[in-house]
Write a protein that holds these residues in place. Structure first.
Motif, short mmCIF file in Angstrom:
data_model
loop_
_atom_site.label_atom_id
_atom_site.label_comp_id
_atom_site.label_asym_id
_atom_site.label_seq_id
_atom_site.Cartn_x
_atom_site.Cartn_y
_atom_site.Cartn_z
N SER A 37 0.88 -1.26 -0.05
CA SER A 37 0.08 0.15 0.15
C SER A 37 0.61 1.34 0.14
CB SER A 37 -0.86 0.04 1.23
OG SER A 37 -0.16 -0.14 2.35
N ASP A 38 2.10 1.35 0.43
CA ASP A 38 2.79 2.40 0.46
C ASP A 38 3.78 2.67 -0.69
OD1 ASP A 38 2.67 3.87 3.58
OD2 ASP A 38 1.98 1.45 3.35
N CYS A 197 1.73 10.54 -6.12
CA CYS A 197 1.06 9.53 -5.79
C CYS A 197 2.01 8.33 -5.66
CB CYS A 197 -0.01 9.14 -7.12
SG CYS A 197 -1.63 10.42 -7.07
N ASP A 198 3.30 8.58 -6.28
CA ASP A 198 4.12 7.55 -6.27
C ASP A 198 5.36 7.96 -5.55
OD1 ASP A 198 3.33 5.69 -8.64
OD2 ASP A 198 3.96 7.41 -9.93
N LEU A 211 10.65 8.52 -0.06
CA LEU A 211 9.29 9.01 0.61
C LEU A 211 8.33 8.42 -0.11
CD1 LEU A 211 10.43 12.90 0.49
CD2 LEU A 211 11.19 11.17 2.08
N PRO A 212 7.40 7.87 0.50
CA PRO A 212 6.17 7.43 0.05
C PRO A 212 5.41 8.38 -0.58
CG PRO A 212 6.39 6.66 2.32
CD PRO A 212 7.39 7.61 2.13
N GLY A 213 4.34 7.72 -1.31
CA GLY A 213 3.23 8.90 -2.28
C GLY A 213 2.46 9.67 -1.26
N ASN A 214 2.11 10.86 -1.65
CA ASN A 214 1.33 11.66 -1.07
C ASN A 214 1.66 11.65 0.64
OD1 ASN A 214 -0.41 12.34 -3.13
ND2 ASN A 214 -1.20 10.39 -3.12
N MET A 401 7.85 6.80 7.34
CA MET A 401 6.80 7.53 6.92
C MET A 401 5.75 6.43 6.28
SD MET A 401 8.91 10.40 4.99
CE MET A 401 7.61 11.34 4.33
N PHE A 402 4.39 7.00 6.01
CA PHE A 402 3.54 6.11 5.28
C PHE A 402 2.70 6.94 4.31
CE2 PHE A 402 3.74 4.63 10.04
CZ PHE A 402 4.42 3.51 9.66
N ALA A 403 2.49 6.05 3.26
CA ALA A 403 1.73 6.93 2.26
C ALA A 403 0.51 7.63 2.71
CB ALA A 403 1.42 5.78 0.90
N GLY A 404 0.17 8.87 2.36
CA GLY A 404 -0.88 9.64 2.80
C GLY A 404 -0.81 10.24 4.28
#
Length: 429
Positions: A37-38, A197-198, A211-214, A401-404
């Motif tokens: 997901s990330d 987003c990526d 760095l994860p997306g968003n 870090m996590f996406a979003g």
């Protein structure tokens, strides 16, 4: 029918990294969860994520093989527990049947145990669950960069982070040539965002990070956290995960990270960070009775958080056995996640009608990664967030870090170093 259900759970596990048992027990492979997901351009490496655990396992084998040469230790005299220790032991005895049942359920899931037994060889990166070779983990030479030290020098405001655009990949960076397009922003005391987003690659000095997306991070000490408070509570957060650097003798002796006295955490602006419709607050704590009492009687009340439930994180080895004996007083194989709600400006009746109520005493089972690194529990908490809008999530004292998500702390890039990742294109091949 039982085999069909098991097969569906395994299919879901291979895709998501989460294996849900019929009861309130869940097994999680954090690496699979993150990769599902990330990340899009990179993958978290199993062999690096679980490196500390397997190093300890190898040392234990060596210790056992040479134990016959050592003299037997003298038997220790029985130790009498003090009042706090008796209270802590009472909490443990209450949780023990639940934890034993969760472990029993795990040992009964033979298909899952077969899968996780191959974690060391990065088997989790294959659909087949099995792999004979250890993949390259991109570990770079040299000592890791300490953001705690870097952020404490007078030059800290001058340090910049270079964020490469999506089309710039690791091949260009590895060749040592200059990147055609990049964005330079202050690395400290500044909200650094990856609006793509990526996932993208970033660079500070000579070190590279993913760095994860968003996602975004704000790297500062405790005095600057108030800069994260939104001007409008509608822009606040409805999930706040906190992993404080509690005072800890083991962490201090090993110099793994700086800790803080309990009173420092009273100043965290939880109410000001909370969304208009409220927030679910998830706080990691150790099993020390002094700490639990502090949270229940001082910290949660001052933050305006009403206690709702406790989750347990049960730590196991790749063969399914517990990392320590369950009754080992000072090294119990589990930690606790205390959950509660901080009410926003809306009426309590509206708040309580818009989220799924937490079930008490859930157990999350996983193989631990590096010291103090917690499993990504955000995925398991999404159903319990107040409000009907999109999730707005923040982690305080974050080391990854996590996406979003928004990540705040004095080293949110700690586990984002490129050495923890492999390039997805080569890994998929």
């Amino acid at each position: 029918m039982a085999e069909l259900v098991k097969s569906k759970e395994m299919i879901n596990f291979l895709e998501s990294g989460i294996y849900r048992f019929i009861s309130n027990f869940t097994f999680m492979d954090p690496v699979r969860v993150l990769n599902a997901s990330d990340y899009t351009q990179f993958r978290v490496s199993h062999s690096v994520y679980y490196n500390r655990f397997f190093e300890c396992e190898d040392k234990e084998k060596t210790r056992v093989s040479t134990s016959s040469k050592k003299r037997k230790r003298k038997e220790r005299k029985p130790y009498t527990l003090n009042e706090r220790e008796r209270s802590a032991d009472q909490r443990h005895q209450e949780a023990k049947p639940l934890l034993l049942k969760a472990h029993e359920v795990l040992l009964g899931a033979k298909d899952l145990l077969h899968c996780i037994s191959n974690l060391k060889s990065d088997g989790g990166d294959d659909d087949s669950c099995c792999s004979n070779g250890i993949r390259e983990s991109c570990i770079e030479d040299g000592k890791k960069q300490s953001f705690v030290e870097l952020g404490s020098v007078w030059q800290a405001p001058l340090y910049e982070i270079s964020i490469n655009h999506r089309e710039e990949n690791m091949t260009t960076a590895d060749s040592g040539s200059s990147l055609g397009v990049s964005r330079l922003v202050p690395a400290f005391n500044n909200l650094v965002m990856n609006e793509s987003c990526d996932d993208v690659e970033a660079k500070i000095l000579n070190n590279r990070y993913v760095l994860p997306g968003n996602s975004c991070f704000f790297m500062s000490d405790l005095k600057q956290i108030h800069d994260l408070i939104p001007a409008d509570t509608d822009s606040g957060f409805n999930l706040i995960v906190i992993d404080p650097p509690w005072e800890n003798g083991s962490a201090r002796q090993k110099s793994l990270y700086p800790t803080l006295p309990n009173r420092y955490f009273l100043s965290l602006p939880i109410k000001q960070l909370t969304h208009t419709k409220g927030a679910l607050v998830a706080l990691w704590v150790t099993n020390r009775e002094k700490l639990r009492t502090f949270v229940e009687k001082e910290l949660f009340p001052l933050w305006g958080v009403s206690y709702s439930a406790i989750f347990y994180w049960l730590k196991v080895k790749a063969d399914g056995s517990l990392i320590n004996e369950l009754d080992l007083f000072h090294h119990r194989p589990y930690e606790c996640l205390l959950l509660g709600y901080c009410h926003g400006e809306k009426m309590n009746t509206e708040l309580t009608s818009t989220y799924k109520h937490l079930e008490e005493n859930q157990v999350i089972i996983s193989v631990p990664g590096e010291y103090s690194r917690k499993p990504p529990v955000g995925k398991l908490l999404m159903d319990y967030l107040p409000g009907t809008g999109p999730a707005r999530c923040i982690e305080l004292f974050a080391r990854e870090m996590f996406a979003g998500w928004t990540s705040w702390g004095n080293e949110p890039l700690h586990f984002q170093e490129v050495s923890y990742f492999v390039n997805r294109s080569t890994n998929d091949g």
